[in-house]
Write a protein that holds these residues in place. Structure first.
Motif, PDB file in Angstrom:
ATOM      1  N   LEU A 240       0.831  -1.210   0.000  1.00 39.36           N
ATOM      2  CA  LEU A 240       0.000   0.000   0.000  1.00 39.36           C
ATOM      3  C   LEU A 240       0.860   1.252   0.000  1.00 39.36           C
ATOM      4  O   LEU A 240       0.537   2.232  -0.676  1.00 39.36           O
ATOM      5  CB  LEU A 240      -0.949   0.010   1.199  1.00 39.36           C
ATOM      6  N   TYR A 241       1.951   1.242   0.746  1.00 35.47           N
ATOM      7  CA  TYR A 241       2.856   2.384   0.740  1.00 35.47           C
ATOM      8  C   TYR A 241       3.342   2.647  -0.685  1.00 35.47           C
ATOM      9  O   TYR A 241       3.322   3.786  -1.161  1.00 35.47           O
ATOM     10  CB  TYR A 241       4.054   2.149   1.672  1.00 35.47           C
ATOM     11  N   ALA A 242       3.796   1.595  -1.375  1.00 30.34           N
ATOM     12  CA  ALA A 242       4.312   1.739  -2.733  1.00 30.34           C
ATOM     13  C   ALA A 242       3.254   2.312  -3.674  1.00 30.34           C
ATOM     14  O   ALA A 242       3.572   3.122  -4.553  1.00 30.34           O
ATOM     15  CB  ALA A 242       4.826   0.397  -3.253  1.00 30.34           C
ATOM     16  N   GLU A 243       2.008   1.925  -3.475  1.00 30.13           N
ATOM     17  CA  GLU A 243       0.928   2.451  -4.314  1.00 30.13           C
ATOM     18  C   GLU A 243       0.628   3.912  -3.984  1.00 30.13           C
ATOM     19  O   GLU A 243       0.544   4.759  -4.876  1.00 30.13           O
ATOM     20  CB  GLU A 243      -0.326   1.607  -4.129  1.00 30.13           C
ATOM     21  N   VAL A 244       0.457   4.221  -2.707  1.00 29.43           N
ATOM     22  CA  VAL A 244       0.076   5.570  -2.298  1.00 29.43           C
ATOM     23  C   VAL A 244       1.182   6.583  -2.600  1.00 29.43           C
ATOM     24  O   VAL A 244       0.902   7.715  -2.991  1.00 29.43           O
ATOM     25  CB  VAL A 244      -0.315   5.576  -0.800  1.00 29.43           C
ATOM     26  N   TYR A 245       2.436   6.175  -2.458  1.00 28.29           N
ATOM     27  CA  TYR A 245       3.561   7.088  -2.681  1.00 28.29           C
ATOM     28  C   TYR A 245       4.218   6.915  -4.042  1.00 28.29           C
ATOM     29  O   TYR A 245       5.336   7.387  -4.263  1.00 28.29           O
ATOM     30  CB  TYR A 245       4.601   6.921  -1.565  1.00 28.29           C
ATOM     31  N   ALA A 246       3.551   6.283  -4.971  1.00 24.13           N
ATOM     32  CA  ALA A 246       4.140   5.990  -6.294  1.00 24.13           C
ATOM     33  C   ALA A 246       4.703   7.237  -6.963  1.00 24.13           C
ATOM     34  O   ALA A 246       5.785   7.193  -7.560  1.00 24.13           O
ATOM     35  CB  ALA A 246       3.110   5.313  -7.193  1.00 24.13           C
ATOM     36  N   ALA A 247       4.023   8.353  -6.876  1.00 25.26           N
ATOM     37  CA  ALA A 247       4.488   9.576  -7.544  1.00 25.26           C
ATOM     38  C   ALA A 247       5.757  10.130  -6.904  1.00 25.26           C
ATOM     39  O   ALA A 247       6.556  10.780  -7.575  1.00 25.26           O
ATOM     40  CB  ALA A 247       3.387  10.631  -7.517  1.00 25.26           C
ATOM     41  N   ASP A 248       5.971   9.874  -5.609  1.00 27.94           N
ATOM     42  CA  ASP A 248       7.135  10.415  -4.903  1.00 27.94           C
ATOM     43  C   ASP A 248       8.343   9.484  -4.943  1.00 27.94           C
ATOM     44  O   ASP A 248       9.477   9.940  -4.803  1.00 27.94           O
ATOM     45  CB  ASP A 248       6.771  10.687  -3.441  1.00 27.94           C
TER      46      ASP A 248
ATOM     47  N   PRO B 189      14.646   9.911  -3.040  1.00 27.70           N
ATOM     48  CA  PRO B 189      15.066   8.670  -2.372  1.00 27.70           C
ATOM     49  C   PRO B 189      14.496   8.507  -0.962  1.00 27.70           C
ATOM     50  O   PRO B 189      14.317   7.386  -0.496  1.00 27.70           O
ATOM     51  CB  PRO B 189      16.595   8.778  -2.319  1.00 27.70           C
ATOM     52  N   PHE B 190      14.177   9.606  -0.285  1.00 23.18           N
ATOM     53  CA  PHE B 190      13.606   9.510   1.056  1.00 23.18           C
ATOM     54  C   PHE B 190      12.304   8.717   1.042  1.00 23.18           C
ATOM     55  O   PHE B 190      11.983   8.016   1.992  1.00 23.18           O
ATOM     56  CB  PHE B 190      13.358  10.901   1.651  1.00 23.18           C
ATOM     57  N   PHE B 191      11.546   8.799  -0.050  1.00 19.50           N
ATOM     58  CA  PHE B 191      10.255   8.127  -0.140  1.00 19.50           C
ATOM     59  C   PHE B 191      10.342   6.737  -0.773  1.00 19.50           C
ATOM     60  O   PHE B 191       9.317   6.100  -0.995  1.00 19.50           O
ATOM     61  CB  PHE B 191       9.256   8.993  -0.918  1.00 19.50           C
TER      62      PHE B 191
ATOM     63  N   PHE C 153      11.218   3.296   3.319  1.00 11.27           N
ATOM     64  CA  PHE C 153      10.010   3.057   4.104  1.00 11.27           C
ATOM     65  C   PHE C 153      10.162   1.782   4.925  1.00 11.27           C
ATOM     66  O   PHE C 153       9.826   1.752   6.111  1.00 11.27           O
ATOM     67  CB  PHE C 153       8.768   2.957   3.212  1.00 11.27           C
ATOM     68  N   THR C 154      10.685   0.735   4.309  1.00 13.54           N
ATOM     69  CA  THR C 154      10.868  -0.537   4.997  1.00 13.54           C
ATOM     70  C   THR C 154      11.801  -0.370   6.199  1.00 13.54           C
ATOM     71  O   THR C 154      11.562  -0.937   7.265  1.00 13.54           O
ATOM     72  CB  THR C 154      11.386  -1.607   4.025  1.00 13.54           C
ATOM     73  N   GLU C 155      12.847   0.437   6.039  1.00 15.52           N
ATOM     74  CA  GLU C 155      13.756   0.728   7.154  1.00 15.52           C
ATOM     75  C   GLU C 155      13.027   1.478   8.267  1.00 15.52           C
ATOM     76  O   GLU C 155      13.195   1.162   9.447  1.00 15.52           O
ATOM     77  CB  GLU C 155      14.941   1.565   6.671  1.00 15.52           C
ATOM     78  N   ARG C 156      12.239   2.483   7.878  1.00 13.61           N
ATOM     79  CA  ARG C 156      11.509   3.249   8.892  1.00 13.61           C
ATOM     80  C   ARG C 156      10.494   2.361   9.606  1.00 13.61           C
ATOM     81  O   ARG C 156      10.352   2.436  10.832  1.00 13.61           O
ATOM     82  CB  ARG C 156      10.814   4.468   8.256  1.00 13.61           C
TER      83      ARG C 156
ATOM     84  N   GLN D  92      12.716  18.194  11.248  1.00 14.77           N
ATOM     85  CA  GLN D  92      13.280  17.431  10.140  1.00 14.77           C
ATOM     86  C   GLN D  92      13.899  16.170  10.742  1.00 14.77           C
ATOM     87  O   GLN D  92      15.014  16.184  11.239  1.00 14.77           O
ATOM     88  CB  GLN D  92      14.329  18.258   9.387  1.00 14.77           C
ATOM     89  N   PRO D  93      13.166  15.041  10.702  1.00 19.13           N
ATOM     90  CA  PRO D  93      13.597  13.845  11.424  1.00 19.13           C
ATOM     91  C   PRO D  93      14.829  13.147  10.844  1.00 19.13           C
ATOM     92  O   PRO D  93      15.502  12.413  11.561  1.00 19.13           O
ATOM     93  CB  PRO D  93      12.374  12.933  11.347  1.00 19.13           C
ATOM     94  N   PHE D  94      15.110  13.357   9.580  1.00 25.43           N
ATOM     95  CA  PHE D  94      16.296  12.798   8.925  1.00 25.43           C
ATOM     96  C   PHE D  94      16.898  13.902   8.063  1.00 25.43           C
ATOM     97  O   PHE D  94      16.158  14.752   7.557  1.00 25.43           O
ATOM     98  CB  PHE D  94      15.924  11.600   8.032  1.00 25.43           C
ATOM     99  N   PRO D  95      18.215  13.900   7.850  1.00 26.25           N
ATOM    100  CA  PRO D  95      18.826  14.968   7.055  1.00 26.25           C
ATOM    101  C   PRO D  95      18.231  15.127   5.652  1.00 26.25           C
ATOM    102  O   PRO D  95      18.191  16.233   5.130  1.00 26.25           O
ATOM    103  CB  PRO D  95      20.302  14.559   6.980  1.00 26.25           C
ATOM    104  N   ASP D  96      17.762  14.031   5.061  1.00 26.86           N
ATOM    105  CA  ASP D  96      17.199  14.129   3.710  1.00 26.86           C
ATOM    106  C   ASP D  96      15.675  14.151   3.696  1.00 26.86           C
ATOM    107  O   ASP D  96      15.051  14.071   2.643  1.00 26.86           O
ATOM    108  CB  ASP D  96      17.709  12.983   2.836  1.00 26.86           C
ATOM    109  N   ALA D  97      15.069  14.286   4.857  1.00 31.51           N
ATOM    110  CA  ALA D  97      13.605  14.325   4.956  1.00 31.51           C
ATOM    111  C   ALA D  97      13.103  15.752   4.726  1.00 31.51           C
ATOM    112  O   ALA D  97      13.826  16.715   4.953  1.00 31.51           O
ATOM    113  CB  ALA D  97      13.155  13.853   6.333  1.00 31.51           C
ATOM    114  N   PRO D  98      11.842  15.871   4.333  1.00 34.58           N
ATOM    115  CA  PRO D  98      11.244  17.210   4.283  1.00 34.58           C
ATOM    116  C   PRO D  98      11.163  17.792   5.694  1.00 34.58           C
ATOM    117  O   PRO D  98      11.302  17.073   6.679  1.00 34.58           O
ATOM    118  CB  PRO D  98       9.829  16.950   3.751  1.00 34.58           C
ATOM    119  N   ILE D  99      10.926  19.084   5.782  1.00 29.59           N
ATOM    120  CA  ILE D  99      10.633  19.697   7.072  1.00 29.59           C
ATOM    121  C   ILE D  99       9.134  19.541   7.286  1.00 29.59           C
ATOM    122  O   ILE D  99       8.325  19.998   6.487  1.00 29.59           O
ATOM    123  CB  ILE D  99      11.063  21.176   7.104  1.00 29.59           C
TER     124      ILE D  99
END
Length: 184
Positions: free
Chosen positions: A28-36, A41-43, A48-51, A168-175
């Protein structure tokens, strides 16, 4: 494809059932976030699996998955913040010490809430959300929302959340906007 609300079933899963539902959560994550996924790479599914693995490293982890027949329509998952959490360390403006004090039982962190396109706008997200929060012992719940999605932020505000600052929870994450809501 949108079904009447009465045909939906909400199922709660504990940490001991994660292995059984992990493929559903990832799919479901892969489907919902397909555009991102291809843009940032953050998405990625791997990130996601790591998070997910990090979030599920706590015994208080729970998920609620909504099914329409045998098809997963959406889910949410959360766990309590541990006493020595890093959650508040990433705030852009530090909060008062009492606001960030954790006991392992004070604050529930809602890590993910997503609904597949055919079920959006049906109220399913709120049903999943409220089911996940039902019977939790924590006194408050926190989540992060991308301010680039103002409709989502407004939705959370309509559910009783308030914005307490950016992080910003990770250096490459959005704010993200950090939001908080009392549970009792």
């Amino acid at each position: 494809m949108t079904a009447p609300a009465g045909t939906l079933k909400l199922v709660r899963y504990g940490i001991d059932q994660l292995d059984a539902i992990r493929p559903t959560l990832v799919s479901l994550y892969a489907e919902v976030y397909a555009a991102d996924i291809d843009k940032d790479p953050f998405f990625s599914v791997d990130r996601f699996t790591e998070r997910l693995a990090g979030h599920a490293s706590r015994s208080s982890w729970e998920a609620v998955v909504a099914y329409d027949g045998g098809e997963a329509a959406g889910y949410a998952y959360a766990s309590a913040l541990p006493e020595r959490t890093g959650w508040w360390a990433h705030m852009l403006k530090p909060l008062a010490e009492d606001d960030v004090r954790e006991t392992g039982e004070r604050t529930l962190a809602l890590f993910e809430l997503m609904v597949r396109t055919p079920w959006r706008g049906t109220g399913l997200a709120q049903r999943i959300h409220e089911e996940l929060l039902a019977d939790r012992a924590e006194e408050r719940v926190t989540l992060l929302v991308d301010p680039q999605h103002p409709k989502v932020k407004t939705l959370y505000e309509s559910w009783g959340y308030r914005n307490i600052g950016g992080q910003q929870p990770f250096p490459d994450a959005p704010i993200y906007a950090t939001m908080l809501r009392p549970l009792r």
